[in-house]
Design a protein around this motif. Structure first.
Motif, PDB file in Angstrom:
ATOM      1  N   ILE A   1       0.813  -1.214   0.000  1.00 26.79           N
ATOM      2  CA  ILE A   1       0.000   0.000   0.000  1.00 26.79           C
ATOM      3  C   ILE A   1       0.850   1.269   0.000  1.00 26.79           C
ATOM      4  O   ILE A   1       0.332   2.367   0.121  1.00 26.79           O
ATOM      5  N   GLY A   2       2.160   1.107  -0.151  1.00 27.32           N
ATOM      6  CA  GLY A   2       3.030   2.257  -0.338  1.00 27.32           C
ATOM      7  C   GLY A   2       3.644   2.835   0.911  1.00 27.32           C
ATOM      8  O   GLY A   2       4.209   3.922   0.880  1.00 27.32           O
ATOM      9  N   ILE A   3       3.554   2.135   2.031  1.00 25.66           N
ATOM     10  CA  ILE A   3       4.190   2.602   3.262  1.00 25.66           C
ATOM     11  C   ILE A   3       5.467   1.784   3.448  1.00 25.66           C
ATOM     12  O   ILE A   3       5.406   0.587   3.688  1.00 25.66           O
ATOM     13  N   ILE A   4       6.582   2.454   3.299  1.00 25.15           N
ATOM     14  CA  ILE A   4       7.860   1.768   3.377  1.00 25.15           C
ATOM     15  C   ILE A   4       8.418   1.922   4.792  1.00 25.15           C
ATOM     16  O   ILE A   4       8.623   3.031   5.282  1.00 25.15           O
ATOM     17  N   ALA A   5       8.608   0.788   5.428  1.00 24.36           N
ATOM     18  CA  ALA A   5       9.202   0.760   6.767  1.00 24.36           C
ATOM     19  C   ALA A   5      10.070  -0.487   6.847  1.00 24.36           C
ATOM     20  O   ALA A   5       9.713  -1.534   6.311  1.00 24.36           O
ATOM     21  N   SER A   6      11.196  -0.359   7.493  1.00 26.41           N
ATOM     22  CA  SER A   6      12.058  -1.528   7.646  1.00 26.41           C
ATOM     23  C   SER A   6      11.499  -2.433   8.738  1.00 26.41           C
ATOM     24  O   SER A   6      10.693  -2.010   9.568  1.00 26.41           O
TER      25      SER A   6
ATOM     26  N   GLU B   1       9.545  -3.375  14.325  1.00 26.91           N
ATOM     27  CA  GLU B   1       9.751  -4.026  15.627  1.00 26.91           C
ATOM     28  C   GLU B   1       9.907  -2.977  16.729  1.00 26.91           C
ATOM     29  O   GLU B   1       9.361  -3.133  17.816  1.00 26.91           O
ATOM     30  N   LEU B   2      10.612  -1.908  16.430  1.00 27.77           N
ATOM     31  CA  LEU B   2      10.768  -0.819  17.397  1.00 27.77           C
ATOM     32  C   LEU B   2       9.417  -0.168  17.684  1.00 27.77           C
ATOM     33  O   LEU B   2       9.070   0.095  18.834  1.00 27.77           O
TER      34      LEU B   2
ATOM     35  N   THR C   1       7.420  -9.065  17.688  1.00 30.31           N
ATOM     36  CA  THR C   1       7.740  -9.601  16.363  1.00 30.31           C
ATOM     37  C   THR C   1       6.527 -10.133  15.610  1.00 30.31           C
ATOM     38  O   THR C   1       6.651 -10.537  14.460  1.00 30.31           O
ATOM     39  N   SER C   2       5.367 -10.135  16.256  1.00 26.41           N
ATOM     40  CA  SER C   2       4.145 -10.555  15.567  1.00 26.41           C
ATOM     41  C   SER C   2       2.937  -9.943  16.265  1.00 26.41           C
ATOM     42  O   SER C   2       3.020  -9.512  17.419  1.00 26.41           O
ATOM     43  N   LEU C   3       1.826  -9.898  15.536  1.00 28.85           N
ATOM     44  CA  LEU C   3       0.595  -9.319  16.060  1.00 28.85           C
ATOM     45  C   LEU C   3      -0.531 -10.341  15.958  1.00 28.85           C
ATOM     46  O   LEU C   3      -0.697 -10.964  14.912  1.00 28.85           O
ATOM     47  N   ASP C   4      -1.310 -10.477  17.037  1.00 34.13           N
ATOM     48  CA  ASP C   4      -2.543 -11.249  16.903  1.00 34.13           C
ATOM     49  C   ASP C   4      -3.598 -10.291  16.351  1.00 34.13           C
ATOM     50  O   ASP C   4      -3.316  -9.118  16.094  1.00 34.13           O
TER      51      ASP C   4
ATOM     52  N   GLU D   1       6.013   5.830  20.811  1.00 34.37           N
ATOM     53  CA  GLU D   1       5.214   5.353  19.677  1.00 34.37           C
ATOM     54  C   GLU D   1       4.860   6.491  18.735  1.00 34.37           C
ATOM     55  O   GLU D   1       4.881   6.327  17.524  1.00 34.37           O
ATOM     56  N   ASP D   2       4.516   7.652  19.286  1.00 33.96           N
ATOM     57  CA  ASP D   2       4.144   8.783  18.448  1.00 33.96           C
ATOM     58  C   ASP D   2       5.314   9.241  17.590  1.00 33.96           C
ATOM     59  O   ASP D   2       5.125   9.598  16.423  1.00 33.96           O
ATOM     60  N   ARG D   3       6.516   9.222  18.142  1.00 39.21           N
ATOM     61  CA  ARG D   3       7.692   9.590  17.347  1.00 39.21           C
ATOM     62  C   ARG D   3       7.843   8.657  16.162  1.00 39.21           C
ATOM     63  O   ARG D   3       8.182   9.077  15.069  1.00 39.21           O
ATOM     64  N   GLU D   4       7.582   7.387  16.386  1.00 41.53           N
ATOM     65  CA  GLU D   4       7.698   6.416  15.310  1.00 41.53           C
ATOM     66  C   GLU D   4       6.602   6.588  14.265  1.00 41.53           C
ATOM     67  O   GLU D   4       6.778   6.226  13.116  1.00 41.53           O
ATOM     68  N   ASN D   5       5.471   7.167  14.639  1.00 40.55           N
ATOM     69  CA  ASN D   5       4.367   7.367  13.693  1.00 40.55           C
ATOM     70  C   ASN D   5       4.525   8.615  12.837  1.00 40.55           C
ATOM     71  O   ASN D   5       3.729   8.846  11.933  1.00 40.55           O
ATOM     72  N   VAL D   6       5.539   9.419  13.104  1.00 38.19           N
ATOM     73  CA  VAL D   6       5.757  10.628  12.323  1.00 38.19           C
ATOM     74  C   VAL D   6       5.928  10.300  10.839  1.00 38.19           C
ATOM     75  O   VAL D   6       5.523  11.069   9.971  1.00 38.19           O
ATOM     76  N   PHE D   7       6.464   9.119  10.541  1.00 37.59           N
ATOM     77  CA  PHE D   7       6.659   8.741   9.140  1.00 37.59           C
ATOM     78  C   PHE D   7       5.338   8.678   8.382  1.00 37.59           C
ATOM     79  O   PHE D   7       5.307   8.734   7.162  1.00 37.59           O
TER      80      PHE D   7
END
Length: 156
Positions: free
Chosen positions: A36-41, A46-47, A52-55, A80-86
């Motif tokens: 869907i065009g969201i590039i994340a490593s 994981e950060l 490492t997985s989601l139910d 978490e909010d800092r990581e969502n800035v992308f």
């Protein structure tokens, strides 16, 4: 109103859970986000997620977090909010996934084709595409520009 309802989120989760173990691993999630065009490593995911997985419940919370992320440059972010800035930059990429003819707008047909690719298309959804667009179409031109799309994605 959420852009994708819980039934469709369940369908997405089932499609992502390729091995049927009831979990979506980061590889499966990353593949979906790439589509869907969201590039994340994998490391970023994981950060961000802290696992490492989601139910299915974690997946719903993840979806909720990314659609309700408040990207406000002046506020103090939690980890978490800092990581969502992308998301702000990547939201434009997602918009381009839906804007198939690259005219800067998402029409009903483009929304339908994008939902089909995600496995979310059915006849009832076709009627909902028009109403979904109409709810967020501020200038009443029958299609969504980027700002209208953004409003739809971040609607509570």
């Amino acid at each position: 109103m959420s852009p994708i309802n819980s039934i469709n989120l369940s369908k997405i989760f089932s499609k992502l859970d390729k091995n049927g173990d009831g979990l979506v691993c980061l590889d499966e999630l990353k593949g979906f986000l790439d589509t869907i065009g969201i590039i994340a490593s994998q490391e970023e995911l994981e950060l961000l997620l802290g696992k490492t997985s989601l139910d299915s419940i974690d997946f719903f919370f993840f979806y909720d977090a990314i659609t309700k992320a408040n990207i406000n440059k002046g506020s103090n972010y939690k980890h978490e909010d800092r990581e969502n800035v992308f998301l702000e930059n990547d939201l434009r990429k997602v918009f381009r996934v839906f804007d198939l003819n690259e005219d800067g707008f998402i029409c009903c047909e483009e929304l339908q084709r994008a939902l089909s690719r995600l496995g979310l298309w059915d006849e009832q959804c076709g009627k909902d595409c028009k109403s979904m667009i109409n709810v967020y179409d501020k200038n009443l031109d029958g299609k969504l520009d980027y700002e209208e799309f953004k409003d739809m994605m971040f609607d509570n």
